[in-house]
Write an enzyme that holds these catalytic residues in place. Sequence first.
Site, PDB file in Angstrom:
ATOM      1  CE1 TYR A 106      -3.065  -2.949   0.192  1.00 31.31           C
ATOM      2  CE2 TYR A 106      -3.907  -2.114   2.261  1.00 31.31           C
ATOM      3  CZ  TYR A 106      -3.964  -3.024   1.227  1.00 31.31           C
ATOM      4  OH  TYR A 106      -4.919  -4.001   1.230  1.00 31.31           O
ATOM      5  CG  ASP A 108      -7.029  -4.524   4.060  1.00 32.30           C
ATOM      6  OD1 ASP A 108      -7.992  -4.489   4.850  1.00 32.30           O
ATOM      7  OD2 ASP A 108      -6.960  -3.799   3.049  1.00 32.30           O
ATOM      8  CG  ASP A 116     -12.457  -6.820   5.860  1.00 32.51           C
ATOM      9  OD1 ASP A 116     -12.106  -6.161   6.868  1.00 32.51           O
ATOM     10  OD2 ASP A 116     -13.021  -6.313   4.875  1.00 32.51           O
TER      11      ASP A 116
END
Length: 362
Positions: free
Chosen positions: A141, A245, A249
Site C-alpha cells: 500500500y 487487511d 475482514d
Amino acid sequence: MNANIVVLAGDGIGPEVTNEAKKILTAVAGKFGHNFTFDHQLMGGCAIDEKGTSLPDATVEACKVADAVLLGAVGGPKWDNPNAPDRPERGLLGIRKALNLFANLRPVKVHPQLISASAIKEEVLAGVDLLVVRELTGGAYFGPRKEAGEEGYEAYDTMLYTRLEIERVVRLAADAAMGRRKKLTSVDKANVLASSRLWRRVTVDVLKDYPELSVDHVLVDAMAMHLIRRPADYDVVVSENLFGDILTDEASMLAGSMGMLPSASLGDVMNSHKLPLGLYEPIHGSAPDIAGRGISNPLATILSSAMLLRHSLGLEAEAAAIEAAVDTVLNEGVRTGDIAHTGTEVVGTEVMGNLVVEALKV
Ligand code: NAD
C-alpha cells in the site's frame, strides 16, 4: 485523570456512532472521577466539503497533541469519483502515516449471545478469542508504484519491507501475546515472496527475546483456511499490511456483524500519559445505506472507546467496565437490527447507547 480526546466523526453513520461512544466515555469519566475533553476535528468527505481537503493541517496538529483519537468512519457515494483529486480514504491513510500508526489491532471475540448471528457453525465458534495485529504503514500500500495511465499496458505495486518495520510490529504482537495465552502465529508467503522471507527471518530473530511464547509460521493461503476451520486455536496473529487487511475482514465474519468489532491503531509516539497515542475506530465503514436513520449499531465504536482507555490512557478497570456493560445489554436480549434474531428486542442507535450507559452506572 485529565485526557484530551480528538473525535473524528467523519461521514455517513460516523457521527451517530461516535456520539454514542462519547456518551459512554462521559459516563465512565463521571463514575471513575476523570475529566475527558472532546476536540472535534474534520477528516474525510466532510473535510473535503468544508475545507477542500480530506485531511486539513489543523486536524493533524490536533491529533498530534491529543492523548488519543476516536474515529467514526469516512467515505460515501458523494465522494466516490475515482478521478477526483482527493478522496475521503486519503485522509485515513494520511492520518495513519502522520501519526506513524504502524500496528492495527483487531480483537475478535465471539460473544456467545451472538453466535446465531454468524454464518459459521456454532461448534467452530465456541471459544474464539483472537487478536489480529496487522502492519499498517508498509508493504504494497505504500511501496513504489506505477499507475497504468491512459495507455493501460502496465502497472505495479511494490511490497517493500525493512527490518525495522517488521521488527517493531512483531515485537508489539509478541508483547500482546505475553499478556494473553502466549501463542503467536506469524503469517507470510515465504515460499514465494522475498519480502516474506525477510519477514520470517526478522520474526525468528525478534522472537528469540520471547522464549515463553509458542510460535507458529503459517503461509497466508493456509491461514485463510484455518481461520474459518479452527479459529479457536489462535491467540495472537501477526501479519504484513495486505495479508492483514484481508485476514482481518475474514476474521470479522466470525463475530457475525461488522457492527460489533473495534480496532486500535498504535505507533511509537507517546502521549502525555507516556502511553502510545492511538487511533481507535470500528472496523466498519460509513454505511451510507443506513446513515441518518438512527439504526446503526454503535457497539463497535463503544468497544473501540474501551480499547482507547486501555491502550492510550492505561485505564484497564474502566475499559473492562465498558466491555461488561456491553455484555449486560446483550444478555438482556437487546439488539440493533444488524445483530437481531428471533426473540430479541430491536432498538435504535441512541437507545442502545443509553442502555450501555445505564448498565455502566450500576
Ligand atoms: P460498510 O462497512 O460501510 O457497510 C457494509 C454493510 O454493513 C452495509 O450494509 C452497512 O449498512 C452494514 N454496516 C456497517 N456498519 C454497520 C453498523 N455499525 N451497524 C449496522 N450495520 C452496519 O462498508 P461499505 O458499504 O463497503 O463502504 C461504505 C463506505 O465506507 C465507502 O465509502 C468505504 O470507502 C467506506 N469505508 C470506510 C472505512 C473507514 O472509515 N475506516 C472502512 C471501510 C469502508
